[in-house]
Write a protein that holds these residues in place. Structure first.
Motif, PDB file in Angstrom:
ATOM      1  N   UNK A   1      54.190  30.756   6.705  1.00 54.10           N
ATOM      2  CA  UNK A   1      53.543  29.508   6.925  1.00 54.10           C
ATOM      3  C   UNK A   1      53.720  28.775   8.156  1.00 54.10           C
ATOM      4  N   UNK A   2      52.458  28.132   8.531  1.00 55.22           N
ATOM      5  CA  UNK A   2      52.625  27.477   9.729  1.00 55.22           C
ATOM      6  C   UNK A   2      53.909  26.456   9.940  1.00 55.22           C
ATOM      7  N   UNK A   3      54.346  26.211  10.921  1.00 54.00           N
ATOM      8  CA  UNK A   3      55.741  25.153  11.113  1.00 54.00           C
ATOM      9  C   UNK A   3      55.578  23.821  11.164  1.00 54.00           C
ATOM     10  N   UNK A   4      54.228  23.662  12.023  1.00 54.71           N
ATOM     11  CA  UNK A   4      53.764  22.512  11.964  1.00 54.71           C
ATOM     12  C   UNK A   4      53.017  21.648  11.026  1.00 54.71           C
ATOM     13  N   UNK A   5      53.202  20.476  10.591  1.00 55.65           N
ATOM     14  CA  UNK A   5      52.310  19.631   9.485  1.00 55.65           C
ATOM     15  C   UNK A   5      50.806  19.830   9.785  1.00 55.65           C
ATOM     16  N   UNK A   6      50.462  19.790  11.198  1.00 54.89           N
ATOM     17  CA  UNK A   6      48.980  19.811  11.128  1.00 54.89           C
ATOM     18  C   UNK A   6      48.405  21.217  10.882  1.00 54.89           C
TER      19      UNK A   6
ATOM     20  N   UNK B   1      48.372  25.043  -4.656  1.00 53.48           N
ATOM     21  CA  UNK B   1      48.587  24.630  -3.425  1.00 53.48           C
ATOM     22  C   UNK B   1      50.019  24.990  -2.578  1.00 53.48           C
ATOM     23  N   UNK B   2      50.210  24.911  -1.383  1.00 51.07           N
ATOM     24  CA  UNK B   2      51.435  25.005  -0.852  1.00 51.07           C
ATOM     25  C   UNK B   2      51.477  23.600   0.131  1.00 51.07           C
ATOM     26  N   UNK B   3      52.774  23.376   0.502  1.00 50.59           N
ATOM     27  CA  UNK B   3      52.932  22.270   1.175  1.00 50.59           C
ATOM     28  C   UNK B   3      53.347  22.289   2.538  1.00 50.59           C
ATOM     29  N   UNK B   4      53.481  21.198   3.445  1.00 54.82           N
ATOM     30  CA  UNK B   4      54.005  21.094   4.753  1.00 54.82           C
ATOM     31  C   UNK B   4      55.312  21.484   5.000  1.00 54.82           C
ATOM     32  N   UNK B   5      56.029  21.576   3.746  1.00 50.56           N
ATOM     33  CA  UNK B   5      57.399  22.194   4.112  1.00 50.56           C
ATOM     34  C   UNK B   5      57.780  23.652   3.697  1.00 50.56           C
ATOM     35  N   UNK B   6      56.798  24.381   3.385  1.00 53.92           N
ATOM     36  CA  UNK B   6      56.877  25.803   2.916  1.00 53.92           C
ATOM     37  C   UNK B   6      57.568  26.692   4.098  1.00 53.92           C
ATOM     38  N   UNK B   7      57.661  26.464   5.376  1.00 60.48           N
ATOM     39  CA  UNK B   7      58.137  27.221   6.226  1.00 60.48           C
ATOM     40  C   UNK B   7      59.733  26.940   6.370  1.00 60.48           C
ATOM     41  N   UNK B   8      60.048  25.892   5.665  1.00 61.08           N
ATOM     42  CA  UNK B   8      61.563  25.701   6.143  1.00 61.08           C
ATOM     43  C   UNK B   8      62.511  25.465   4.935  1.00 61.08           C
ATOM     44  N   UNK B   9      61.710  25.033   3.779  1.00 63.00           N
ATOM     45  CA  UNK B   9      62.787  24.656   2.283  1.00 63.00           C
ATOM     46  C   UNK B   9      61.740  24.386   1.216  1.00 63.00           C
TER      47      UNK B   9
ATOM     48  N   UNK C   1      53.561  45.452  13.150  1.00 63.99           N
ATOM     49  CA  UNK C   1      53.949  44.812  11.777  1.00 63.99           C
ATOM     50  C   UNK C   1      54.487  43.651  11.635  1.00 63.99           C
ATOM     51  N   UNK C   2      55.565  43.321  12.093  1.00 66.75           N
ATOM     52  CA  UNK C   2      56.282  42.108  12.224  1.00 66.75           C
ATOM     53  C   UNK C   2      55.083  41.063  13.202  1.00 66.75           C
ATOM     54  N   UNK C   3      54.571  41.541  13.983  1.00 64.30           N
ATOM     55  CA  UNK C   3      53.516  40.558  14.637  1.00 64.30           C
ATOM     56  C   UNK C   3      52.555  40.031  13.836  1.00 64.30           C
ATOM     57  N   UNK C   4      51.974  41.009  12.859  1.00 62.29           N
ATOM     58  CA  UNK C   4      50.931  40.762  12.041  1.00 62.29           C
ATOM     59  C   UNK C   4      51.531  39.932  10.992  1.00 62.29           C
ATOM     60  N   UNK C   5      52.682  39.820  10.520  1.00 63.92           N
ATOM     61  CA  UNK C   5      53.141  38.961   9.576  1.00 63.92           C
ATOM     62  C   UNK C   5      53.159  37.682   9.756  1.00 63.92           C
ATOM     63  N   UNK C   6      53.219  37.445  10.896  1.00 64.54           N
ATOM     64  CA  UNK C   6      53.162  35.864  11.698  1.00 64.54           C
ATOM     65  C   UNK C   6      51.856  35.808  12.128  1.00 64.54           C
ATOM     66  N   UNK C   7      50.919  36.370  11.956  1.00 55.73           N
ATOM     67  CA  UNK C   7      49.399  36.305  12.575  1.00 55.73           C
ATOM     68  C   UNK C   7      48.816  34.521  12.190  1.00 55.73           C
ATOM     69  N   UNK C   8      49.179  34.396  10.932  1.00 56.50           N
ATOM     70  CA  UNK C   8      48.502  33.187  10.295  1.00 56.50           C
ATOM     71  C   UNK C   8      49.289  31.912  10.764  1.00 56.50           C
ATOM     72  N   UNK C   9      50.708  32.096  10.907  1.00 61.61           N
ATOM     73  CA  UNK C   9      51.413  31.034  11.489  1.00 61.61           C
ATOM     74  C   UNK C   9      50.955  30.877  12.946  1.00 61.61           C
ATOM     75  N   UNK C  10      50.740  31.792  13.684  1.00 62.99           N
ATOM     76  CA  UNK C  10      50.691  31.664  15.103  1.00 62.99           C
ATOM     77  C   UNK C  10      49.215  31.008  15.304  1.00 62.99           C
TER      78      UNK C  10
ATOM     79  N   UNK D   1      47.256  28.971  13.163  1.00 63.45           N
ATOM     80  CA  UNK D   1      47.101  27.695  12.718  1.00 63.45           C
ATOM     81  C   UNK D   1      47.983  26.834  13.420  1.00 63.45           C
ATOM     82  N   UNK D   2      49.207  27.131  13.998  1.00 63.41           N
ATOM     83  CA  UNK D   2      49.867  26.184  14.802  1.00 63.41           C
ATOM     84  C   UNK D   2      49.298  26.121  16.207  1.00 63.41           C
ATOM     85  N   UNK D   3      48.805  27.295  16.676  1.00 64.78           N
ATOM     86  CA  UNK D   3      48.162  27.125  18.110  1.00 64.78           C
ATOM     87  C   UNK D   3      46.926  26.420  17.915  1.00 64.78           C
TER      88      UNK D   3
END
Length: 415
Positions: free
Chosen positions: A248-253, A276-284, A398-407, A409-411
């Protein structure tokens, strides 16, 4: 305590133009679990409650769950089998009812004790499936999971004798959370819905998890709705969309932007419910307040979204229908057919390491963000899918693809 009719509640809300939103919330302490349910009920949205179980209960390690309760150790969910009936009754008393259904979510391939506990507590809604709660989460044989889920469904439908209308939701549309082409998610979800139906369940929801491309997701939901209409005569069914279940994205936005897209997918496709998921999903694990914030944000986004379902006559539907037809032609008994399909590679989940999964299929994210097949293995898609020119996926890619959505939406939030 009488049954609330989970599916009937969702149907009434949909007929009134409301998307039902739901958290994935579970606390081991009864007072905190009750507080979470109350906050969900009181949110500015049309909601249903969730009691998510702990990981010990999911895998049947009840001794560890009970020891944690004795020692006052917090768990990552509510141990419904280990808490006594009076405790669980106290958690839901005055909250659970026709105006606020509650679903028990668990993740177990051995769910019989869970179903007995929730039925004893007067609850009437749960979820999972013989494939989707076996392959990603454990190593027990798929044949054991199939038998366990057959017995659990037959047990659950007996709650009608107490005036309930038992509801089951498939988890098949969420296999591994990410990097599974939508046609496979749709096929597994539809097949698990049919499995429930053939075991006597008449109130059913079919899941689909948001993936990497909004247009492809809209096609997938339309395909799932079409298959459910074809496969579930006489059932009261609806579709539930899950906000993205991968990294999940790390930024709240970024997190809110992604959740907003999930709400738009659910509302725009005519789906009836959203997890739903929340703004905290990436950390806790999120707080109660963060869950309520996500529920209200999603409800507001959905209210602004017009219903514009995609055409169901798509590539995604063609692939999913081919997979479903191939399975149904393997044996009259659906459980047997599913086992044969995995044994022969007619169903095969990319990057899934379970011993009963063939592991020959591969997927990739193309330049438009669509999930496509890089290798179909033995899937019955030879006339539908062209893998010529598909990239060979390295471990790094494969590892890069796993973070595709995070990159992505954070970008977007920094542009």
């Amino acid at each position: 305590m009488t049954g609330t009719g989970f599916g009937a509640f969702v149907r009434r809300a949909h007929d009134a133009g409301k998307l039902v939103v739901q958290p994935r919330m579970g606390m081991s302490e009864p007072d905190r679990m009750r507080a979470g349910l109350r906050a969900t009920r009181d949110a500015r949205a049309t909601t249903v409650g969730t009691i998510t179980l702990d990981s010990y209960t999911r895998v049947g390690d009840l001794e560890s769950a009970e020891l944690a309760l004795l020692e006052g150790v917090s768990l990552n969910g509510y141990p419904i089998v280990s808490h006594d009936l009076a405790t669980t009754a106290g958690v839901v008393e005055g909250l659970y009812g026709a105006g606020f259904p509650i679903q028990v979510r668990h993740g177990s391939a051995t769910p019989e004790a869970i179903f007995r506990a929730l039925m004893t507590a007067g609850l009437d809604a749960s979820e999972g499936g013989p494939v989707s709660y076996c392959l990603p989460y454990g190593r027990i044989p798929l044949s054991e999971s199939m038998a366990n889920w057959s017995r659990s469904c037959e047990l659950f439908v007996r709650s009608r004798e107490a005036g309930m209308d038992p509801h089951l939701e498939t988890f098949g549309g969420c296999m591994l959370g990410q990097l599974c082409p939508p046609s496979m998610l749709v096929a597994i979800s539809a097949l698990e819905a049919l499995f429930f139906h053939r075991h006597g369940v008449r109130s059913i929801s079919a899941s689909y998890a948001q993936q990497t491309n909004a247009d492809q997701d809209a096609e997938a939901v339309a395909a799932l709705r079409r298959l459910c209409a074809e496969l579930l005569p006489g059932a009261d069914w609806h579709v539930v969309v899950y906000a993205y279940m991968g990294v999940y994205p790390v930024s709240p936005q970024g997190a809110y932007r992604l959740l907003g897209r999930a709400a738009e997918l659910a509302a725009g496709s005519g789906s009836e419910r959203l997890i739903v998921k929340t703004v905290a999903e990436s950390v806790r694990i999120p707080t109660i307040e963060e869950n309520v914030g996500a529920l209200e944000y999603a409800a507001e986004a959905a209210a602004r979204t017009p219903v514009e379902p995609a055409d169901s006559d798509s590539q995604t539907y063609a692939e999913a229908a081919a997979l479903v037809d191939a399975v149904l032609n393997m044996a009259p008994d659906l459980g047997t057919a599913l086992l044969l399909a995995f044994r022969r590679g007619y169903l095969d989940i990319p990057y899934c390491l379970h011993p009963d999964n063939g592991g020959r299929s591969r997927s990739y994210i193309d330049s438009e963000g669509r999930l496509r097949w890089a290798d179909i293995g033995k899937l019955p898609l030879g006339g539908l899918v062209d893998t010529l020119g598909a990239p060979a996926i390295t471990s790094g890619e494969l590892l890069e693809s796993l973070s595709y959505i995070r990159r992505k939406f954070d970008c977007e939030t920094t542009v």
